[in-house]
Motif scaffolding. Structure first.
Motif: not given
Ligand SMILES: Cc1cc2nc3c(=O)[nH]c(=O)nc-3n(C[C@H](O)[C@H](O)[C@H](O)COP(=O)(O)OP(=O)(O)OC[C@H]3O[C@@H](n4cnc5c(N)ncnc54)[C@H](O)[C@@H]3O)c2cc1C
Ligand SMILES: Cc1cc2nc3c(=O)[nH]c(=O)nc-3n(C[C@H](O)[C@H](O)[C@H](O)COP(=O)(O)OP(=O)(O)OC[C@H]3O[C@@H](n4cnc5c(N)ncnc54)[C@H](O)[C@@H]3O)c2cc1C
Lengths: 504, 253
Positions: B13-17, B19, B33-35, B38, B125, B128
């Motif tokens: 998920d793009y809101a996850v940092k 690592r 967390k994955h999603s 987009p 994302i 890329d």
């Protein structure tokens, strides 16, 4: 190609450090708008400024009108003082030296954190010296076994949250203003917010406080222990006293473990009766994993759509409920939530809804709730009230106020939203510009209403400057007298945040 | 009327940092967390819209990856896809799965399922790469319309507006064709509860790359994955003159 990706993220990532850009009302001076008399305090002299310079150094004192301006006006742009001086101490000792001097000189002061308070408590009413905690932003210690964090009062809530996430913990409170509000301000207003339903209030979560008294004495109650029954619980005097009894310099706070599994559901409902039903069933079926239960009426949600262009992802319904669950096992939580939602759909308690477990989506859904205040303010002027009410009485005041205001053509909106799980309603009226007539029609009508049903006229935002006249609707004369006596003992010269909290 | 195939990838998920793993072999995905990618959400939205406008008869969603890819497929189904195909790739193999493999898999499914339009996100994302749509068109020898920001169907042709450097390009492609979705193509919908419930009952078929006759042996070897360099701390300069001279020193003005 890359640019498009980062655009996407920029669009969807809302920075919570904000100030609405378009507001039409330029706040009038508080002393004129609200007709208050200045207390018998000394006025700032050049010599005072030199003394302050010696304490904090030349770079941490602001005296230029343009620099001081932002500290004189509140987030709602509803009050405006005319302080000539802002001090930015970095240490407890500096705060102590400032207060000792001010107390001797009888110079009034106004403590200020992130200046997001909604009751006009964080701004000077006249020319009080502003003492800002913005540079007192060091995290002092985190104990990963006990989960206790200690830090200086000026740490921004979001800064602490980010720090804790790295350690697998989180703050026990969360609110829409997290990008700007500071822990010292949160403690001083006893802020509630979105997680209170699960983790309880700051009176429980704050374990220790260091504060400076009006005379400059430092009171160190920085216990990091969950239990500490040695003598009177002095820290509670500083929690929620809005800078009138002491200046909070350090805080120790217990921080729960960051839940591994978070789910969010936004539900649309056709009537307030169904809202009550969801309250019951969510407590029964989600039990210990329920971590937020927020309500918004259609009119409140429409504001974020109209003024901030956020999208409402489900169909239009008279009421919306936002539910969050947090737990340690995603399978367990998702199963529970799915069952709860299926039931609600089958029994037609819910008309429509959506659900998310992805952080990006959760953020987007929460924004709909968290940015209502910001969106309302873009109408021009916001009259906002913060009541505690029993579930049965929770919403009826909104249509009643709408009816009561129906002959005032300048009223733009009347709506309600809030921390439903805690019985905390935010009642809002907007108009293009401040109108005395509107204010005088809302007050004391709403206060009398709340008092009649045994609610509280200030659930979590405090009394500040603007609600001092309302205290009597929720507290007896004896209680108010005792408060005044305590103020007299702790701040005999009345220099700490005058004109606030206690009835004038 | 057309049948539409959409590719959906499960990404962090793009809101996850993000690592990097301590051994630098990749990024940490476990417990993260994955999603749905987009851009793939945009692809699904476009396909579902085509169905709603009666330009398409059926929308089929495909995802390649370990079993969790099924969560992403359920999301696509909840958004309005009719059925789903999960191409099972074990976690170990998935790490070296490249656009070349995915495009062969998608091409084979497109032929087997007799689809007329393949819509993919312009890029995922996480990697890329921005290659899958182009290579899928190559494998199939179909026309391609990439970076689409507007798609209109006219008879057996698609009129597509493409986002290109410095402007927009309008092209026509004959069906069957492969499209890739750009950011401005549409605003993907949220899956609503009734549709999430319905999606649980929609068909989801499992196949393996072997079933499809696609060899997924690695073509590349990951040598090292590293964090981008940390931004240097800023410093405060006393006045504008110092700022200007510092900028000049570094060749910024
Ligand atoms: C077997 C046993 C187990 C215990 N376990 C625990 C435990 O797990 N945790 C724990 O915290 N404590 C424990 N305690 C001690 C505990 O403080 C008391 O049991 C209990 O809270 C006191 O209640 P009480 O009514 O007996 O008060 P009392 O013993 O009668 O009074 C206690 C104090 O409160 C004052 N007081 C009492 N009533 C009032 C009133 N209405 N208004 C003002 N002042 C009042 C009294 O003057 C006195 O100072 C335990 C005690 C025993 C004997
Ligand atoms: C968008 C938005 C959403 C909000 N949501 C919520 C919510 O959900 N729940 C909630 O409870 N509140 C909410 N609030 C209001 C809330 O009270 C404040 O956001 C916050 O708690 C105040 O922190 P602050 O640092 O901005 O304090 P300020 O606004 O700077 O100060 C608030 C009061 O505390 C005093 N004070 C500040 N720092 C100190 C100190 N160190 N020592 C002594 N006194 C001090 C000030 O004098 C003032 O009286 C919201 C506000 C906004 C703008």
């Amino acid at each position: 190609m890359r640019r498009a990706t980062s655009n996407l993220c920029a669009n969807l990532w809302h920075s919570s450090s904000f100030r609405p850009a378009n507001y039409s009302s330029h706040a009038a001076l508080t002393k004129d708008r609200y007709k208050v008399q200045r207390g018998k305090y000394a006025s700032l002299t050049d010599k005072d400024v030199r003394v302050f310079e010696e304490i904090v150094g030349k770079t941490r004192i602001l005296t230029d009108d343009a620099d001081v301006e932002a500290y004189n006006v509140d987030w709602l742009r509803s009050v405006r003082g005319f302080s000539k001086c802002v001090l930015k101490p970095k240490t407890t000792e500096e705060v102590s030296a400032i207060l000792k001097y001010c107390n001797e000189r009888v110079l009034a002061v106004c403590p200020q954190g992130g200046n997001t308070g909604l009751a006009g408590g964080s701004n000077p009413v006249f020319d009080e010296v502003v003492i800002s905690t913005s540079l007192m932003n060091n995290i002092l210690e985190f104990d990963s076994l006990s989960g206790v964090l200690s830090c200086q009062a000026g740490c921004v809530l979001e800064q602490l949250e980010t720090f804790l996430l790295e350690q697998g913990h989180m703050m026990p409170l969360d609110l829409g203003a997290k990008g700007s509000c500071q822990i010292g301000g949160n403690v001083s207003t006893n802020a509630g917010g979105l997680r209170l339903v699960r983790y309880g209030s700051l009176h429980g979560n704050v374990l220790g406080i260091e504060a400076v008294l009006a005379n400059g004495e430092i009171v160190n109650c920085m216990s990091k222990m969950k239990k500490d029954n040695t003598g009177y619980h002095l820290k509670h005097l500083f929690i929620g006293s809005e800078g009138t009894l002491g200046f909070v310099t350090k805080v120790a706070i217990q921080c729960p473990v960051n839940p591994k599994s978070i789910n969010v559901a936004l539900l649309g409902l056709e009537s307030y009766d169904k809202v009550l039903e969801i309250l019951k069933t969510s407590r029964r079926d989600l039990g210990e994993i329920l971590s937020s239960c927020e309500m918004m009426d259609l009119d409140a949600l429409k504001v974020v759509e109209e003024n901030l262009k956020l999208r409402i992802p489900i169909k239009e319904c008279p009421f919306y409920i936002l539910i969050e669950t947090s737990g340690s096992n995603s399978n367990h939580d998702e199963e529970k939530l799915a069952l709860f939602l299926e039931n609600a759909l089958d029994k037609k308690v819910v008309l429509d809804g959506t659900q998310a477990s992805e952080p990006s989506r959760i953020k987007q859904i929460f924004e709909l709730r968290e940015r209502i205040a910001e969106a309302l303010l873009m109408d021009g002027f916001l009259y906002t009230y913060d009541f505690s009410l029993k579930p049965v009485d929770f919403y009826s005041i909104v249509p009643a106020l709408r009816e009561h205001l129906k002959n005032l053509p300048n009223v733009l909106r009347v709506n309600g939203f809030g921390h439903f799980g805690d019985g905390n309603l935010h009642l809002n009226v907007t108009s293009k510009e401040y109108s005395k007539e509107i204010l005088n029609t809302i007050e004391p009508f709403v206060y009398e209403w709340v008092s009649k049903v045994g609610g509280s006229v200030s659930a979590e935002h405090g009394i500040g400057f603007k609600k001092t006249g309302a205290v009597k609707f929720s507290k007896t004369p004896q209680a108010i007298k005792l408060m005044q006596q305590m103020k007299g003992v702790m701040d005999p010269n009345g220099i700490l945040n005058p004109y606030k909290v206690l009835p004038l | 009327m057309a049948r539409v195939l959409v590719g959906v990838k499960r990404v962090i998920d793009y809101a996850v940092k993000i690592r990097v793993k301590p051994d630098k072999s990749g990024v940490v995905t476990e417990g993260v967390k994955h999603s749905m990618n987009p851009f793939d959400e945009i692809a699904v939205e476009e396909a579902v819209k085509m169905k709603e406008k009666k330009l398409a008869t059926e929308v089929v969603a495909v995802s390649c990856g370990p079993s969790q890819a099924q969560e992403t497929l359920r999301t696509a189904l909840a958004m309005g896809a009719d059925r789903a195909i999960h191409v099972e790739v074990p976690a170990g193999d998935y790490e070296t799965l490249q656009p070349i493999h995915i495009s062969k898999i998608l091409a084979k499914i497109a032929q087997d399922e007799k689809v007329d339009i393949v819509i993919l996100g312009k890029q995922a994302i996480d990697d890329d790469s921005n290659q899958t749509a182009q290579m899928t068109a190559g494998v199939l020898d179909w026309p391609q319309a990439t970076f689409a920001s507007k798609v209109e169907k006219k008879d057996s042709e698609l009129h597509v507006t493409r986002e290109i450097d410095g402007g927009l390009e309008n092209i026509k492609v004959k069906l069957p064709a492969v499209l890739s979705a750009d950011l401005r193509l549409n605003e993907p919908r949220y899956a609503t509860l009734p549709n999430i419930m319905k999606a649980k009952k929609k068909p989801l078929k499992k196949v393996t790359p072997k079933d499809l006759g696609v060899d997924i042996s690695p073509r590349i070897q990951v040598i090292s994955v590293e964090d981008p360099p940390v931004r240097q701390a800023g410093s405060i300069v006393p006045d504008v003159d110092t700022l200007v001279s510092k900028l000049k020193e570094k060749g910024h003005c």
